[in-house]
Design an enzyme around this catalytic site. Structure first.
Site, mmCIF file in Angstrom:
data_model
loop_
_atom_site.group_PDB
_atom_site.id
_atom_site.type_symbol
_atom_site.label_atom_id
_atom_site.label_comp_id
_atom_site.label_asym_id
_atom_site.label_seq_id
_atom_site.Cartn_x
_atom_site.Cartn_y
_atom_site.Cartn_z
ATOM 1 N N THR B 146 -22.050 7.019 -15.753
ATOM 2 C CA THR B 146 -22.857 8.212 -15.458
ATOM 3 C C THR B 146 -24.210 7.742 -14.923
ATOM 4 O O THR B 146 -24.396 7.654 -13.722
ATOM 5 C CB THR B 146 -23.025 9.112 -16.707
ATOM 6 O OG1 THR B 146 -23.508 8.339 -17.794
ATOM 7 C CG2 THR B 146 -21.712 9.766 -17.071
ATOM 8 N N LYS B 171 -19.732 2.489 -21.263
ATOM 9 C CA LYS B 171 -20.742 3.184 -20.455
ATOM 10 C C LYS B 171 -21.958 3.538 -21.306
ATOM 11 O O LYS B 171 -21.882 3.624 -22.513
ATOM 12 C CB LYS B 171 -20.195 4.440 -19.809
ATOM 13 C CG LYS B 171 -20.089 5.614 -20.750
ATOM 14 C CD LYS B 171 -20.274 6.946 -20.076
ATOM 15 C CE LYS B 171 -21.701 7.229 -19.703
ATOM 16 N NZ LYS B 171 -22.621 7.530 -20.821
ATOM 17 N N THR B 182 -24.725 9.053 -24.187
ATOM 18 C CA THR B 182 -23.473 8.864 -24.911
ATOM 19 C C THR B 182 -22.970 7.445 -24.733
ATOM 20 O O THR B 182 -22.993 6.900 -23.641
ATOM 21 C CB THR B 182 -22.413 9.853 -24.414
ATOM 22 O OG1 THR B 182 -22.835 11.169 -24.733
ATOM 23 C CG2 THR B 182 -21.071 9.600 -25.075
ATOM 24 N N GLU B 262 -31.286 2.845 -18.461
ATOM 25 C CA GLU B 262 -32.021 3.669 -17.502
ATOM 26 C C GLU B 262 -33.522 3.605 -17.759
ATOM 27 O O GLU B 262 -34.000 3.832 -18.854
ATOM 28 C CB GLU B 262 -31.520 5.114 -17.649
ATOM 29 C CG GLU B 262 -32.025 6.067 -16.594
ATOM 30 C CD GLU B 262 -31.569 7.501 -16.903
ATOM 31 O OE1 GLU B 262 -30.698 7.678 -17.773
ATOM 32 O OE2 GLU B 262 -32.104 8.420 -16.276
#
Lengths: 379, 379
Positions: B146, B171, B182, B262
């Site tokens: 994602t 992920k 998540t 991120e």
């Protein structure tokens, strides 16, 4: 207003030379008596600044003649030399004021891990001692500011001309001011009350005010709240009325701290209802208030209520997901853990946001204030 | 590599139409047997997505024939209708694969509070079922991304040509990816082991890997880690060797999650030594890793060690301030709770930072990885 609103106190603020622009950075508050009763609430951090270690000792005696607030250096993580510095400052202050050093309290905020510059601080104390005034409360409130944009003062007078007053000043709240996250509050009263009464009133007030602005998350080594009583009104108030006045002054100051929180664009009231007990309500409220995803969503004016539900679910409290209800600014966006009214109807353009969470588990509640600011975004 | 590194598995990734650019967003992993043993570790959040609620049930049976991973919709906070959607997707998948629906696991990530778009998801499952391949592991790893910028895969072969392999894909880590926080991990092995052995190995591995990248702070309602065994190697490994292989794959994936977090500019290893027990060490490590002031300082390449000391002091662990020692990138900036070597000697220009905290209270230790990123800064 401020700490000189009650009679029996003098105060001032001076520039001791920490602030590069020559702004006042040192405050002195003196209890002129006749009574010297006092109470304090201190940081829960096990790492305590030297001023806190000293002042905790002073408070054991239940009497404070003067409070010196240094807004230029926290004097925390400085070891025994830092404690000796604190002691030297206290001795100097006591000598200048002709008081017992064991009754001189110290509070401080600023950089940690460095010792205070005594060559500037000791002359600063002399300047302050020479400028004490029964009108100096506002100067003192201005001198303790760090990242604050406004001085924070409050005062409440006893009802029906009872003749007593509670006043106070505060600076920068923990979690709210990322650079110098210290909560410093000095409250004064001319009520004639002994130290145990003050301690009870102060503890009860801080529990529902300063401890409800999400202060605990990063309790600074220097957090200090003091209440000094001069007895100069000659009046011993009704305990209930006095407690309420102390609570009102603390609530006023706490609300000002939230309003002036560094970097915040939203003031968020988190209200948890339907809890089995107050502790459960408070646990959920804190988890929601601290959740960085909730903060980020509200900062972006995004009514992402599932993040509120997820924060409640991760709080550690025994939350039943299918009983959760969430309302944002009055729009019931979640009922029974699932979508209810359309989240698009939530208006998040204004600074104040109300997050209401119902746990469906009882009739107890708790609320607190937070902001959309996470300190990690500071730099 | 990835989930098809061990024999006995097919996999693929397809675009079910959630991602606006037509990127793959749906992964399917099928255990072709002969064994269908499996174990799982799930979110500690009491609010659980429908896929987690379903898959927890499946895992009670100890057998998983297929895992469908939807990276387009978390299907969390969706109530009974969301659970019915999850069930419909599982039934559809089971029918297409000719397997028992009670052995089809589901994992998902994406927006919460909205139901999955079945009109796109069900055709997506058909496309995936038609493209299954024993070389499809990398496609699957790519489809579950994602906010990740890189697919995350790992594999370890049993030593000395033992003939068995552990593979996996992962992920976005919680706390590391603010938008869709998540953690989804699917591990596979062709070792011939029963479900209880898998569960023991998986629990031991996650405890020291995924749970040490500061995942707990905001455990998402959808966090899922699965381990599937096909038995296709015909080999039952030595338990110690197998545990170590699972741990190594998990450690590899966890480290990749930190690397690709991120918004992060620093990867911070927090190592706490000198603790009375491991729990104390871990409590302090988590407090330091989560402290927004510590993160902000390291982001600004400021070796503000008193913030580390203050975070330890506020952790709740019985830390003795005068015994604290802190080293940053090998420079012993704090000893006995006070300044030691010059903090100006700390070089913080590089991405990896090592924060070492010694409590001086014993000989136990714990470490974890975090980043300088606080999700509140996201928007």
């Amino acid at each position: 207003m401020s700490v000189t609103a009650p009679v029996g106190f003098t105060a001032t603020g001076v520039a001791a030379g920490h602030a590069p622009d020559g702004a006042p950075d040192l405050a002195l508050v003196v209890n002129e008596g006749p009574r010297l009763a006092a109470a304090g609430v201190f940081t829960t951090n096990r790492v305590k600044g030297a001023p806190v270690l000293w002042t905790e000792q002073v408070l054991r005696g239940g009497a404070v003649a003067a409070v010196l607030v240094d807004a230029g250096c926290a004097n925390a993580c400085t070891g025994p030399p830092g404690f000796q510095d604190a002691h030297a400052v206290v001795e100097h202050t006591a000598r200048l004021l002709d008081r017992d050093a064991a009754r001189v309290a110290l509070a401080a905020t600023g950089p940690m891990g460095v010792r205070p510059a005594l060559d500037r601080l000791l002359p600063g104390v002399e300047a302050a001692a020479a400028r004490l005034s029964e009108f100096g409360g506002d100067r003192a409130a201005r001198a303790i500011m760090t990242t604050d944009t406004q001085p924070k003062t409050a005062a409440v007078r006893g009802g029906d001309g009872a003749g007593w007053t509670v006043g106070g000043m505060a600076k920068g709240g923990p979690m709210l001011a990322p650079s110098l996250a210290t909560l410093l509050v000095v409250l004064t009263t001319d009520a004639d009350l002994p130290a145990p009464e003050l301690a009870r009133a102060l503890r009860a007030a801080t529990r529902v005010t300063f401890e409800r602005i999400d202060a605990d998350a990063v309790a600074s080594p220097n957090d200090t709240v003091l209440l000094l009583a001069s007895g100069a009104s000659g009046t011993a108030p009704d305990p209930g009325e006095f407690d309420e006045a102390v609570r009102a002054v603390c609530a006023d100051l706490a609300r000002q701290l939230v309003k002036d929180a560094e970097g915040a664009t939203k003031e968020i009231a988190v209200e948890v209802t339907g809890a089995a007990d107050e502790e459960q309500a408070l646990t959920v409220a804190r988890a929601v208030a601290r959740d960085p995803l909730v903060k980020a969503a509200l900062r972006a004016e995004d009514p992402a209520w599932p993040r509120v539900a997820a924060a409640a679910g991760a709080s550690g409290a025994p939350v039943e997901p299918h009983r959760l209800a969430v309302a944002i600014n009055g729009v019931q966006v979640c009922r029974d853990g699932a979508p209810a009214e359309d989240a698009a109807a939530v208006d998040l353009r204004f600074r104040e946001v109300r997050l209401a969470v119902d746990l469906g588990a009882g009739d107890r509640s708790a609320s607190l204030w937070t902001t959309d600011w996470a300190a990690g975004a500071a730099r």
